[in-house]
Motif scaffolding. Structure first.
Motif, PDB file in Angstrom:
ATOM      1  N   PHE A  62       0.822  -1.210   0.000  1.00 46.13           N
ATOM      2  CA  PHE A  62       0.000   0.000   0.000  1.00 46.13           C
ATOM      3  C   PHE A  62       0.863   1.270   0.000  1.00 46.13           C
ATOM      4  N   LEU A  63       0.294   2.322  -0.588  1.00 49.01           N
ATOM      5  CA  LEU A  63       0.875   3.659  -0.525  1.00 49.01           C
ATOM      6  C   LEU A  63      -0.260   4.632  -0.240  1.00 49.01           C
ATOM      7  N   ASN A  64      -0.205   5.278   0.939  1.00 52.03           N
ATOM      8  CA  ASN A  64      -1.230   6.253   1.340  1.00 52.03           C
ATOM      9  C   ASN A  64      -2.653   5.716   1.165  1.00 52.03           C
ATOM     10  N   GLY A  65      -2.867   4.481   1.578  1.00 47.14           N
ATOM     11  CA  GLY A  65      -4.200   3.910   1.539  1.00 47.14           C
ATOM     12  C   GLY A  65      -4.648   3.395   0.189  1.00 47.14           C
ATOM     13  N   GLN A  66      -3.735   3.338  -0.773  1.00 49.26           N
ATOM     14  CA  GLN A  66      -4.058   2.769  -2.085  1.00 49.26           C
ATOM     15  C   GLN A  66      -3.148   1.573  -2.356  1.00 49.26           C
ATOM     16  N   ILE A  67      -3.616   0.654  -3.192  1.00 50.21           N
ATOM     17  CA  ILE A  67      -2.854  -0.554  -3.472  1.00 50.21           C
ATOM     18  C   ILE A  67      -1.848  -0.311  -4.590  1.00 50.21           C
ATOM     19  N   VAL A  68      -0.606  -0.677  -4.323  1.00 52.79           N
ATOM     20  CA  VAL A  68       0.467  -0.569  -5.317  1.00 52.79           C
ATOM     21  C   VAL A  68       0.626  -1.887  -6.067  1.00 52.79           C
ATOM     22  N   TYR A  69       0.538  -3.007  -5.303  1.00 47.19           N
ATOM     23  CA  TYR A  69       0.754  -4.324  -5.913  1.00 47.19           C
ATOM     24  C   TYR A  69       0.284  -5.426  -4.973  1.00 47.19           C
ATOM     25  N   CYS A  70      -0.055  -6.572  -5.540  1.00 49.33           N
ATOM     26  CA  CYS A  70      -0.382  -7.768  -4.758  1.00 49.33           C
ATOM     27  C   CYS A  70       0.463  -8.920  -5.260  1.00 49.33           C
ATOM     28  N   GLN A  71       1.024  -9.684  -4.344  1.00 55.73           N
ATOM     29  CA  GLN A  71       1.894 -10.796  -4.740  1.00 55.73           C
ATOM     30  C   GLN A  71       1.502 -12.084  -4.035  1.00 55.73           C
ATOM     31  N   ALA A  72       1.572 -13.197  -4.778  1.00 52.59           N
ATOM     32  CA  ALA A  72       1.374 -14.506  -4.164  1.00 52.59           C
ATOM     33  C   ALA A  72       2.573 -14.809  -3.283  1.00 52.59           C
TER      34      ALA A  72
END
Length: 403
Positions: A62-72
């Motif tokens: 996360f960055l400032n309450g937003q999603i940057v990336y998701c990883q398995a």
């Protein structure tokens, strides 16, 4: 912030991170649901684990309450390679560069940046891949009800190529999960593998081009999730596209460890059915064990299943003579399970007895409307259970229903 998902759900955790405009990473691990599908000393498959038997886990950055990336959590690069296949990109980074990825805290994300720096993909393609991977990860996480999580405040994942707002994503995916439920029991998991079951009927009913596509997809080697990546479509779109063919029996969906599943089913079928096979679907482990013990002591073959989603798959393998089903369960309640089973010709006349802690008239009416045979209010005695089971397992009942 840390805890268990039976105390706070993923949706609420994401909302807290968004409202607090927090930067850091969320780690989530799925727990075994302690299924109790015991019969003849054999344990059934646990579909919440990956092929190597390890629990699944995920990281969300996360960055400032937003999603940057998701990883398995397994740090495999195969997810990204699946998307590269969609874009027909044959070139790959230098192997020496790839060996450096293991030392990063997000190998997948670092892999995307290597692809960008070497001009193998454009920023537009990179953003599309990131959006798709975030979507598929949240699809898994928002359907998860048993597990643990840890959120660590910390530095942001750098550099950022894009950020995604949480609320619109969660709203969209929650709606998709509701639609996904409607595909049960025909389609159960994104990890199932489509296999052609009746090429003749497919060829007689569909255009040649469609049949050729299905033959290339449904080879028993590619999961629904992989197909969604190859086609760059979300999993629900892919599942809906093949659903009519699965419903007709032209396509079958299997798990990658089918051989183990078949062996388990054979072991079930080899057991002498003596007084009858009974399946109990109940998420409370203690109640499962009590019912199983009472039935076995009285000569019945008993199987208890504490995960309602897995129950739909297993009852088709076990073909029980009677089903006991709790009403109040997460993910799928007893009414939904009963309704789905009644839509199958296999379970049209099988006695289904609903178990519940409620003793209200409305609950009884609703149970009757979805096709329940009878109703047993908790707590109940062993004598009450056995009287009801014996009532519906005698030969006169089955003959009477079908006349």
């Amino acid at each position: 912030m840390q805890g268990n998902l039976n105390e706070i759900d993923i949706c609420s955790i994401l909302q807290l991170i968004e409202l607090g405009q927090r930067t850091g990473q969320l780690w989530v691990e799925a727990h075994n649901s302690h299924q109790n599908h015991k019969l003849g000393g054999e344990d059934s498959l646990n579909l919440h684990q990956v092929g190597n038997g390890k629990p699944q886990s995920w990281f969300v950055f996360f960055l400032n309450g937003q999603i940057v990336y998701c990883q398995a959590g397994d740090s495999s690069l195969s997810r990204i390679d699946d998307y590269l296949r969609h874009y027909k990109l044959q070139k790959r980074p230098d192997n020496q560069l790839l060996t450096t990825l293991a030392s990063t805290n997000s190998p997948e994300y670092a892999y995307i940046w290597i692809l960008l720096e070497q001009n193998i993909i454009s920023p537009k393609i990179a953003r599309s891949i990131i959006h798709s991977l975030v979507h598929e990860t949240l699809f898994d996480l928002l359907s998860l009800h048993q597990g643990s999580f840890i959120f660590d405040l910390g530095k942001a994942l750098v550099p950022q190529l894009t950020t995604l707002e949480i609320t619109p994503l969660v709203t969209r995916i929650t709606k998709q999960l509701q639609e996904w439920k409607q595909l049960y029991p025909h389609i159960q998991s994104p990890e199932q593998l489509p296999v052609l079951a009746d090429v003749g009927r497919l060829s007689a009913s569909l255009p040649e081009a469609t049949v050729n596509k299905l033959q290339s997809w449904a080879d028993g080697q590619k999961s629904l999730r992989q197909l969604s990546r190859y086609l760059n479509r979300d999993i629900l779109t892919v599942a809906k596209a093949i659903y009519p063919y699965v419903q007709q029996g032209w396509l079958q969906l299997v798990y990658s460890n089918t051989s183990k599943s078949n062996t388990t089913t054979q072991n079930y079928e080899q057991v002498d059915k003596s007084k009858g096979r009974i399946v109990c679907i109940e998420d409370a482990i203690a109640i499962c064990e009590t019912i199983e013990s009472i039935l076995k002591l009285n000569g019945y073959e008993a199987v208890s299943i504490s995960n309602p989603l897995e129950a739909l798959s297993l009852v088709f393998q076990l073909k029980p003579d009677l089903i006991l089903c709790d009403i109040a369960m997460p993910e799928l309640d007893g009414y939904e399970i009963c309704s789905m089973l009644r839509h199958s010709t296999i379970f049209r006349f099988v006695p289904i007895i609903m178990l519940t802690g409620k003793d209200g008239f409305i609950d009884r009416v609703r149970a009757s409307m979805v096709g329940a045979t009878d109703y047993l209010t908790k707590p109940f005695t062993g004598k009450e259970l056995l009287m009801l089971v014996e009532q519906y397992l005698n030969s006169d009942y089955g003959a009477g229903v079908q006349t």
